[in-house]
Design an enzyme around this catalytic site. Structure first.
Site, PDB file in Angstrom:
ATOM      1  N   ASP A   1       0.841  -1.200   0.000  1.00  8.02           N
ATOM      2  CA  ASP A   1       0.000   0.000   0.000  1.00  8.02           C
ATOM      3  C   ASP A   1       0.879   1.254   0.000  1.00  8.02           C
ATOM      4  OD1 ASP A   1      -1.742   2.076   0.247  1.00  8.02           O
ATOM      5  OD2 ASP A   1      -2.822   1.276   1.982  1.00  8.02           O
TER       6      ASP A   1
ATOM      7  N   ILE B   1      -0.168   9.783   8.397  1.00  8.04           N
ATOM      8  CA  ILE B   1      -0.755   8.880   9.395  1.00  8.04           C
ATOM      9  C   ILE B   1      -0.396   7.437   9.038  1.00  8.04           C
ATOM     10  CG2 ILE B   1      -2.630  10.469   9.917  1.00  8.04           C
ATOM     11  CD1 ILE B   1      -4.510   8.642   8.276  1.00  8.04           C
TER      12      ILE B   1
ATOM     13  N   GLY C   1      -4.035   1.938   8.242  1.00  5.95           N
ATOM     14  CA  GLY C   1      -4.955   1.251   9.154  1.00  5.95           C
ATOM     15  C   GLY C   1      -4.578  -0.213   9.333  1.00  5.95           C
TER      16      GLY C   1
ATOM     17  N   HIS D   1       0.309   8.187   3.809  1.00  3.28           N
ATOM     18  CA  HIS D   1       1.132   7.640   4.890  1.00  3.28           C
ATOM     19  C   HIS D   1       2.606   8.033   4.774  1.00  3.28           C
ATOM     20  CE1 HIS D   1      -2.467   5.351   5.499  1.00  3.28           C
ATOM     21  NE2 HIS D   1      -2.351   4.781   4.317  1.00  3.28           N
TER      22      HIS D   1
HETATM   23  C1  LIG Z   1     -10.033  -3.199   2.313  1.00  2.31           C
HETATM   24  C2  LIG Z   1     -10.230  -1.721   2.377  1.00  2.31           C
HETATM   25  C3  LIG Z   1      -8.944  -1.015   2.143  1.00  2.31           C
HETATM   26  C4  LIG Z   1      -9.032   0.490   2.270  1.00  2.31           C
HETATM   27  C5  LIG Z   1      -7.623   1.076   2.165  1.00  2.31           C
HETATM   28  C6  LIG Z   1      -7.644   2.574   2.087  1.00  2.31           C
HETATM   29  C7  LIG Z   1      -6.213   3.066   1.862  1.00  2.31           C
HETATM   30  C8  LIG Z   1      -5.416   3.155   3.137  1.00  2.31           C
HETATM   31  O1  LIG Z   1      -4.060   3.425   2.779  1.00  2.31           O
HETATM   32  C9  LIG Z   1      -5.987   4.287   3.961  1.00  2.31           C
HETATM   33  C10 LIG Z   1      -5.706   4.174   5.422  1.00  2.31           C
HETATM   34  O2  LIG Z   1      -5.108   3.239   5.906  1.00  2.31           O
HETATM   35  S1  LIG Z   1      -6.334   5.452   6.430  1.00  2.31           S
HETATM   36  C11 LIG Z   1      -5.757   5.046   8.052  1.00  2.31           C
HETATM   37  C12 LIG Z   1      -6.692   4.220   8.880  1.00  2.31           C
HETATM   38  N1  LIG Z   1      -8.016   4.823   9.065  1.00  2.31           N
HETATM   39  C13 LIG Z   1      -8.229   5.925   9.783  1.00  2.31           C
HETATM   40  O3  LIG Z   1      -7.308   6.558  10.289  1.00  2.31           O
HETATM   41  C14 LIG Z   1      -9.668   6.376   9.946  1.00  2.31           C
HETATM   42  C15 LIG Z   1      -9.984   6.607  11.391  1.00  2.31           C
HETATM   43  N2  LIG Z   1     -11.402   6.986  11.579  1.00  2.31           N
HETATM   44  C16 LIG Z   1     -11.853   8.224  11.315  1.00  2.31           C
HETATM   45  O4  LIG Z   1     -11.104   9.123  10.926  1.00  2.31           O
HETATM   46  C17 LIG Z   1     -13.323   8.500  11.532  1.00  2.31           C
HETATM   47  O5  LIG Z   1     -13.836   7.523  12.417  1.00  2.31           O
HETATM   48  C18 LIG Z   1     -14.139   8.430  10.212  1.00  2.31           C
HETATM   49  C19 LIG Z   1     -13.647   9.537   9.253  1.00  2.31           C
HETATM   50  C20 LIG Z   1     -13.989   7.069   9.547  1.00  2.31           C
HETATM   51  C21 LIG Z   1     -15.602   8.687  10.536  1.00  2.31           C
HETATM   52  O6  LIG Z   1     -15.642   9.848  11.308  1.00  2.31           O
HETATM   53  P1  LIG Z   1     -16.947  10.745  11.443  1.00  2.31           P
HETATM   54  O7  LIG Z   1     -17.300  11.326  10.140  1.00  2.31           O
HETATM   55  O8  LIG Z   1     -16.732  11.678  12.585  1.00  2.31           O
HETATM   56  O9  LIG Z   1     -17.985   9.651  11.768  1.00  2.31           O
HETATM   57  P2  LIG Z   1     -19.290   9.820  12.604  1.00  2.31           P
HETATM   58  O10 LIG Z   1     -19.911  11.151  12.320  1.00  2.31           O
HETATM   59  O11 LIG Z   1     -18.986   9.458  14.006  1.00  2.31           O
HETATM   60  O12 LIG Z   1     -20.170   8.665  11.959  1.00  2.31           O
HETATM   61  C22 LIG Z   1     -20.711   8.836  10.695  1.00  2.31           C
HETATM   62  C23 LIG Z   1     -21.416   7.547  10.321  1.00  2.31           C
HETATM   63  O13 LIG Z   1     -20.451   6.598   9.855  1.00  2.31           O
HETATM   64  C24 LIG Z   1     -20.353   5.478  10.742  1.00  2.31           C
HETATM   65  N3  LIG Z   1     -18.948   5.262  10.993  1.00  2.31           N
HETATM   66  C25 LIG Z   1     -18.165   5.996  11.799  1.00  2.31           C
HETATM   67  N4  LIG Z   1     -16.909   5.531  11.744  1.00  2.31           N
HETATM   68  C26 LIG Z   1     -16.907   4.478  10.906  1.00  2.31           C
HETATM   69  C27 LIG Z   1     -15.906   3.593  10.461  1.00  2.31           C
HETATM   70  N5  LIG Z   1     -14.644   3.682  10.904  1.00  2.31           N
HETATM   71  N6  LIG Z   1     -16.245   2.621   9.585  1.00  2.31           N
HETATM   72  C28 LIG Z   1     -17.513   2.494   9.154  1.00  2.31           C
HETATM   73  N7  LIG Z   1     -18.521   3.311   9.558  1.00  2.31           N
HETATM   74  C29 LIG Z   1     -18.213   4.299  10.418  1.00  2.31           C
HETATM   75  C30 LIG Z   1     -21.101   5.877  11.999  1.00  2.31           C
HETATM   76  O14 LIG Z   1     -21.713   4.758  12.592  1.00  2.31           O
HETATM   77  C31 LIG Z   1     -22.101   6.859  11.481  1.00  2.31           C
HETATM   78  O15 LIG Z   1     -23.210   6.159  10.946  1.00  2.31           O
HETATM   79  P3  LIG Z   1     -24.727   6.648  11.238  1.00  2.31           P
HETATM   80  O16 LIG Z   1     -24.839   7.940  10.520  1.00  2.31           O
HETATM   81  O17 LIG Z   1     -25.553   5.573  10.613  1.00  2.31           O
HETATM   82  O18 LIG Z   1     -24.855   6.768  12.702  1.00  2.31           O
END
Ligand SMILES: CCCCCCC[C@@H](O)CC(=O)SCCNC(=O)CCNC(=O)[C@H](O)C(C)(C)COP(=O)(O)OP(=O)(O)OC[C@H]1O[C@@H](n2cnc3c(N)ncnc32)[C@H](O)[C@@H]1OP(=O)(O)O
Length: 285
Positions: free
Chosen positions: A189, A209, A212, A194
């Site tokens: 990746d 960052i 994940g 990152h």
């Molecule tokens: C196999 C797949 C491969 C993919 C690879 C992609 C490439 C990679 O290189 C990328 C990475 O590794 S990125 C690094 C790892 N991930 C992160 O750092 C993300 C961390 N999480 C966030 O930032 C927030 O939780 C965030 C932004 C995720 C959500 O934050 P908010 O907008 O504040 O969310 P919130 O308002 O609390 O909720 C909105 C609705 O979404 C649902 N939800 C929240 N977090 C979720 C999550 N992590 N996954 C899935 N659903 C999620 C909530 O339940 C909410 O739903 P509803 O509206 O129905 O209540």
């Protein structure tokens, strides 16, 4: 321009055939912070320090990795705003320390969270050996922060596992290194989020960052140590949600309950970075 759900749902991700062996599994183990205690032979088994290396169960998440295919402009996705939302995997049999596998990844669902809120893209990857026996199934949720409001369905969403309402039974710390992502990227990746400070800034982060899946691997190590006594044949399934980003260099503390529930905290900021975790032993182990 809004994403085209029909195009994304049928996007053809090429299968990946990969030969892997001791160097690949040692790279993976080092890149999730294993090997920091040179006196602990049980951990070092996954690095091949004494004899042939064992495959860390969570290497299933990177074997046959399709790469950062969402960066293809043809997907219509705003790649800069993509973060990994959830990850799961089920190991159907222990992964051998070397072999040839073929991984097939497909999009399984797309959820519209609405304008300004984003979209969820569900995907699944199966890993099969040369006899076409499926070794592992991986489940991913990609949070498309910039692509909500395309007029798609808002259901069904996966319900996250609810953690017990009491203190955890075990904790396990993994210090990460400032250069952790520079090593981890070689698992397949190369997302610049990152690696490149300028890209991270444009995505809204003060610095790059951690992947994940690197944090997920650190948590998998904790579960292997605490719930499997470093016996990978007992590792069955692991599902989790990425609740906040991790900065390379932070200490990841995985808090584990006896029933397999877990979460991971970035100790220095006291933030839960992996939540809603559920581990399961392999049936019969
Ligand atoms: C196999 C797949 C491969 C993919 C690879 C992609 C490439 C990679 O290189 C990328 C990475 O590794 S990125 C690094 C790892 N991930 C992160 O750092 C993300 C961390 N999480 C966030 O930032 C927030 O939780 C965030 C932004 C995720 C959500 O934050 P908010 O907008 O504040 O969310 P919130 O308002 O609390 O909720 C909105 C609705 O979404 C649902 N939800 C929240 N977090 C979720 C999550 N992590 N996954 C899935 N659903 C999620 C909530 O339940 C909410 O739903 P509803 O509206 O129905 O209540």
């Amino acid at each position: 321009m809004p994403i085209d759900p029909d195009h994304l749902l049928t996007y053809a991700i090429p299968p990946v055939t990969q030969d892997y062996g001791p160097a690949d599994i040692a790279l993976y183990a080092l890149s999730i912070g294993m090997g920091q205690d040179p006196m602990d032979l049980r951990r070092l088994a996954y690095l091949g320090a004494a004899g042939e290396a064992r495959a860390m169960p969570s290497i299933a998440t990177v074997l046959g990795h399709p790469g950062f295919w969402l960066a293809d402009p043809a997907t219509g996705v705003d790649a800069l705003k993509v973060v990994h939302g959830e990850q799961g995997m089920t190991l159907h049999r222990p992964l051998p320390p070397r072999g040839r596998i073929t991984a097939r990844t497909r999009v399984t669902g797309l959820i519209d969270k609405g304008p300004g809120r984003g979209a969820l893209l569900y995907s699944e990857k199966t890993i099969a050996n040369e006899n076409d026996a499926v070794l592992a199934t991986c489940r991913g949720t990609t949070f498309l922060r910039g692509d909500g409001g395309f007029g798609g369905a808002s259901e069904p969403v996966r319900a996250p596992h609810q953690l017990p309402d009491r203190a955890p039974d075990h904790v396990f710390d993994t210090p990460t290194r400032p250069e952790q992502a520079l090593l981890y990227r070689w698992n397949g990746d190369p997302n610049p989020l990152h690696l490149d400070p300028a890209v991270a800034a444009r995505a809204g982060f003060p610095r790059p960052i951690l992947h994940g899946l690197c944090s997920y691997g650190c948590a998998a190590h904790a579960l292997l140590a605490v719930l499997c006594d470093y016996d990978d044949s007992r590792f069955g399934a692991m599902d989790a949600r990425f609740t906040a980003h991790v900065f390379p260099g932070e200490t990841l503390r995985t808090e584990i309950w006896a029933d397999g529930s877990f979460r991971t905290r970035a100790v220095e900021r006291d933030v839960i970075v992996i939540g809603n975790g559920l581990f399961q032993h392999r049936e019969g182990s």
